[in-house]
Every structure is written in structure tokens, then in C-alpha cells.
Design an enzyme around this catalytic site. Structure first.
Site, PDB file in Angstrom:
ATOM      1  CG  ASN A 297       4.928  -0.129   6.213  1.00 41.29           C
ATOM      2  OD1 ASN A 297       4.530   0.818   5.545  1.00 41.29           O
ATOM      3  ND2 ASN A 297       5.513   0.044   7.383  1.00 41.29           N
ATOM      4  CG  ASP A 298       7.273  -0.673   1.899  1.00 42.72           C
ATOM      5  OD1 ASP A 298       7.182   0.418   2.497  1.00 42.72           O
ATOM      6  OD2 ASP A 298       8.237  -1.438   2.028  1.00 42.72           O
ATOM      7  CB  ILE A 299       2.015  -4.132  -0.534  1.00 43.63           C
ATOM      8  CG1 ILE A 299       1.527  -4.740   0.788  1.00 43.63           C
ATOM      9  CG2 ILE A 299       3.341  -4.735  -0.966  1.00 43.63           C
ATOM     10  CD1 ILE A 299       1.210  -6.214   0.684  1.00 43.63           C
TER      11      ILE A 299
ATOM     12  CB  SER B 120      11.254   0.187   1.766  1.00 41.62           C
ATOM     13  OG  SER B 120      10.030   0.798   2.122  1.00 41.62           O
TER      14      SER B 120
END
Length: 480
Positions: free
Chosen positions: A408-410, A449
Site C-alpha cells: 500500500n504505502d510503498i 499507516s
């Protein structure tokens, strides 16, 4: 004399093995042998100390070692790779708490020896550690007090910080950053008060100062890590690893144990270097991260346009069959679903069909550095097709299909497009530049996050909902 010579020789041998272990872990092909270096070194370290001079109470020591070994074996067998990050955090907490107890005990022994000497009483019957204190000069005893203060403070910060990190990684504590009114001022105030108490302790204020220093440091560790968001948690794990190393080194100075000093310094310095490298990879300021400065919102986030469009296994397999080049981006979701073996089988079929298949690994993919690399190696994925972000990021624009498995975040374009995003400026895998993107994901929720991902709403992205392993398994029979 013979016992001390044995301890010294064993300490040198164990130190060399630990250095070889650290050096070997930099290479996947040598990592297994490097782990064995560490295991042998640790075994040698334990038995050398146990058989050293002035060591007794074996009737208590040996049963405790057996209990510890049994518990460690049981935990190791039960822990999945998905739980490894929180296990590491938990183990860091043990080191920190041990440093606190050793520091307290050292001060009690020091005070006892000084009281006996002042009263002119016999020093017979003292513990081996206390006996060594009886012959130290006032300057050496002052230096011991400095070691005790550092060990207690660093150990206490490491303990509560690691407990909070464990809670966040295990999902028992909300991954979003949380600070109490006063924020950094609370941490700074506690640190300043700890320094005042340390000065008072060095000037003879007594054991109560160490208790208060520990309580303040417990608060700092708890509040510090509580204020760091999930996006920075991999750095936190590495940072706490460094703290535990320095705590161990402080214990080594207190106990005059050269091996603990060397081992602690190795762990502390390597953890600090890794944290710095990870911060650089995430475009973070190292000092700001360790002070809890990141992980919160910077302002109103950009509005996301479009909608998430789902696709089934037939649609994904059709695109894969038509593609010439495929990049797979694994994340923590792959680890949770234990999908690495299914992914490995999919890769084998795609390569057999003449497709170019590679993996793109972000430096902080998963919740522990190297997490994805270990999982893929376990599934027998060839090393040469597993590439780091810097090696593969420019290739997405010429790639037909990207499959994202639980990341997700990456892969969040907001890092580059939204200056108000909590991950603004963080280098990410530019998967959206490829022709087609398929995201294997359980549902429409945000990542660890808690940050919404605009990638999921882009026109060339399709959401392949479901358990990652089941989703990949459904693709394998459909690959021509």
C-alpha cells in the site's frame, strides 16, 4: 587464572563469529551460513561466561537457562514470518529491561560495599561482582555510576518503546501517531529532569534517583514510539535494535564483560547505520524520525477522484497471458496470507510461457527490513529476478502488467503528488506508470499507516479483491 584466560579467548572467538555473521547477512546466498556463525558465537559466549571465574549458583542458573531455552524454542516454532517484526520488538524489550535490572543491582551492590567499608566490617561473603567493587578507586566507582545511569536510562527507553512497537506491529495498538498535549515538550522535559536526577545521583543522592530516572525513561520510550506513525514503523524497529545494543554495551561496562561490550557495540552501531539507510531510502530526516516527528498529517490531503474498479481472475489472467513483461510488488499482505509459494508457482508458469517476470522490492516493504526477500527466498524464487527499488523503478513505464500483492504505502503516488501527505517525499515504486496495474487486496480499507492510496482509483488500476493466496492460486491454472 585459567578460567579468565578461557573467558578471554572465548570472547575473542565469539566476537569474530558475530562480525562474520553480520558481514554474511549482506548477501542472500551467504545468509544461512552467517546465521550459523551467530548461533555458534552466542553459544560460545553463554558457556564461556557460565564457566568463567567467580561464577557460582549453578543450581539456579542451569534451571533458568533450560527454562529460557524451552520457551525460546516453543516461541520460535510457533511464530510465523508475518509475526517476526513484533517478535523482534518484543525481544528488544527484554534487553532493555535486563539493562535496567542490572543497573539497579549494580548500584545496590556498590552502596552495600561502601557501607561495609565505612563501618569497618568484613567484606567476606560478597558476590563476585561486589568483590571487584571493593578494590576500585573512587574515580573508578564514579565511572561505574555513569555506566549505571546510561544503562538504566537507555534500557528503560528501549523497554517501553519496544512494547509500544510490538503493540503497533501486532495490531493491538492503533498504528496512527498519537501525542499527548505538550508533544515534544513532554519528552524534552522528562529528558532534562532525568539529567538533573543523574547529576544528583553522581553526587550521592541515592538509589531513589535511579528509580525516578527509570520511570521518566519509561515514559519517554512509551510516548516517543506512540507518537510515530505506521509509515515509519520499520525504521522504529531498526532504531530500537540499535538502542538495545547500546543498552547491552552499558551492561557490559558495568559488569566488566568485554564480550557484552563488543556485541552491544556491534548491534548498536549496525542498527543505527541501518536506521539511517532506511531514513535515506524513505526521504526522512533521521533525527526527526527518532524524536517522533513523522507519521502525522501535514495539512488537508488532496481529494481523490474516480472509483475503485474490481476485476476477477479471468480478467487478470487474460492480461497476463497477453503481456510480455510482468513486475510483481509484494508487501505485508503477501506475508499475512502466506502467499509466497503460490506467487513462486505463478512466476514459474509465467516464465515457462516466455514472459519476463521480475520482483520490485521497496527498502521498507513489510514491517521489517528484508522481510520480503526472506519470504521469496523461502519460496525458492531466483535471487537474480528480485530487484531493489533503485534497480527497477525506471522500468515500470515499459512494463505491461504490474501485480501488487498486499502493498500500500510503498506504491502510493501521494508520496510524490501530495505535499500534505504524511509520506510526502518518500521514494515509492512508480507502479502507476505501467500499462496495467492489478492490486491483490482483501478489501477497500487503507494500509497500515491509515493513508488513502490514489493508485487504487487510477484508470489503469483494477482491484483483485480477496485473500492473496487464494487469488494467486486462482490465476495459476489460467496461465497458458
Amino acid at each position: 587464572m585459567l578460567g579468565q584466560q578461557f573467558v578471554t579467548a572465548a570472547a575473542i572467538a565469539a566476537s569474530v563469529l558475530f562480525i562474520l555473521s553480520l558481514g554474511g547477512l549482506s548477501n542472500q546466498e551467504k545468509a544461512k551460513r552467517a546465521v550459523w556463525y551467530g548461533i555458534v558465537g552466542m553459544g560460545l559466549a553463554v558457556f564461556s561466561v557460565m564457566l568463567g571465574p567467580n561464577i557460582g549458583n549453578y543450581w539456579l542458573m542451569i534451571p533458568l537457562m533450560i527454562v529460557g531455552a524451552v520457551v525460546g524454542t516453543m516461541v520460535a516454532k510457533r511464530v510465523e514470518m508475518t509475526q517476526m517484526p513484533q517478535l523482534v520488538a518484543a525481544l528488544h524489550s527484554f534487553v532493555g529491561l535486563a539493562a535496567v535490572f542490572v543497573g539497579w543491582n549494580a548500584e545496590m551492590e556498590r552502596a552495600r560495599v561502601l557501607a561495609l567499608k565505612a563501618a569497618g566490617e568484613s567484606l567476606d561473603g560478597l558476590s563476585a561482582f561486589a568483590a571487584t567493587l571493593a578494590y576500585k578507586t573512587p574515580a573508578e566507582l564514579t565511572f561505574l555510576q555513569v555506566e549505571v545511569v546510561l544503562g538504566v536510562f537507555i534500557g528503560a527507553v528501549t523497554f517501553t518503546g519496544s512494547v509500544i512497537a510490538f503493540g503497533k506491529l501486532a495490531g493491538k495498538i492503533d498504528g496512527k501517531p498519537k501525542k499527548y498535549p505538550g508533544g515534544h515538550a513532554l519528552n524534552a522535559g522528562a529528558a532534562i529532569l532525568s539529567l538533573v536526577l543523574a547529576i544528583a545521583y553522581l553526587n550521592g543522592a541515592g538509589f531513589w534517583t535511579l528509580l525516578l530516572i527509570a520511570l521518566l525513561a519509561f515514559f519517554i520510550g512509551w510516548h516517543l514510539i506512540l507518537g510515530i506513525g505506521g509509515a515509519d514503523m520499520p525504521v522504529v524497529v531498526s532504531m530500537l535494535n540499535s538502542y538495545s545494543g547500546w543498552a547491552a554495551a552499558a551492561i557490559g561496562f558495568t559488569l566488566s564483560n568485554d564480550l557484552l561490550i563488543v556485541t552491544g557495540a556491534l548491534v548498536g552501531s549496525s542498527g543505527a547505520i541501518l536506521s539511517y539507510i532506511m531514513c535515506k531510502a524513505m526521504n526522512r530526516n533521521f533525527v526527526s524520525v527518532i524524536l517522533g516527528g513523522f507519521g502525522g498529517t501535514q495539512g488537508p490531503a488532496q481529494e481523490i477522484e474516480g472509483e475503485q474498479v474490481s476485476i476477477d481472475a479471468g480478467g487478470v489472467s487474460s492480461a497476463l497471458n497477453d503481456a510480455d513483461s510482468v513486475i510483481i510488488v509484494p508487501g505485508y499482505g503477501m506475508a499475512v496470507a502466506q502467499a509466497q509459494n503460490a506467487v513462486s508457482e505463478l512466476v514459474r508458469k509465467l516464465r515457462s510461457a516466455g514472459k519476463e517476470v521480475r520482483f520490485g522490492i521497496h527498502p521498507v516493504a513489510g514491517r521489517l527490513p528484508g522481510h520480503m526477500n526472506v519470504l521469496l527466498a523461502e519460496a525458492k524464487v531466483p535471487y537474480d529476478i528480485v530487484l531493489e527499488m533503485d534497480e527497477i523503478n525506471d522500468d515500470f513505464a515499459s512494463t505491461d502488467v504490474v501485480i501488487i500483492i498486499g502493498s500500500n504505502d510503498i506504491v502510493n503516488p501521494a508520496a510524490q503528488e501530495d505535499p500534505n501527505s504524511p509520506i510526502a517525499g518518500m521514494p515509492v515504486l512508480k507502479v502507476w506508470e505501467s500499462k496495467q496495474v492489478f492490486v491483490c487486496k482483501r478489501g477497500q480499507g487503507t494500509g497500515y499507516s491509515g493513508i488513502e492510496n490514489p493508485l487504487f482509483f487510477k484508470e489503469n488500476t483494477r482491484m483483485f479483491y480477496g485473500d492473496a493466496r487464494a487469488s494467486i492460486d486462482s490465476l495459476i491454472p489460467l496461465i497458458d
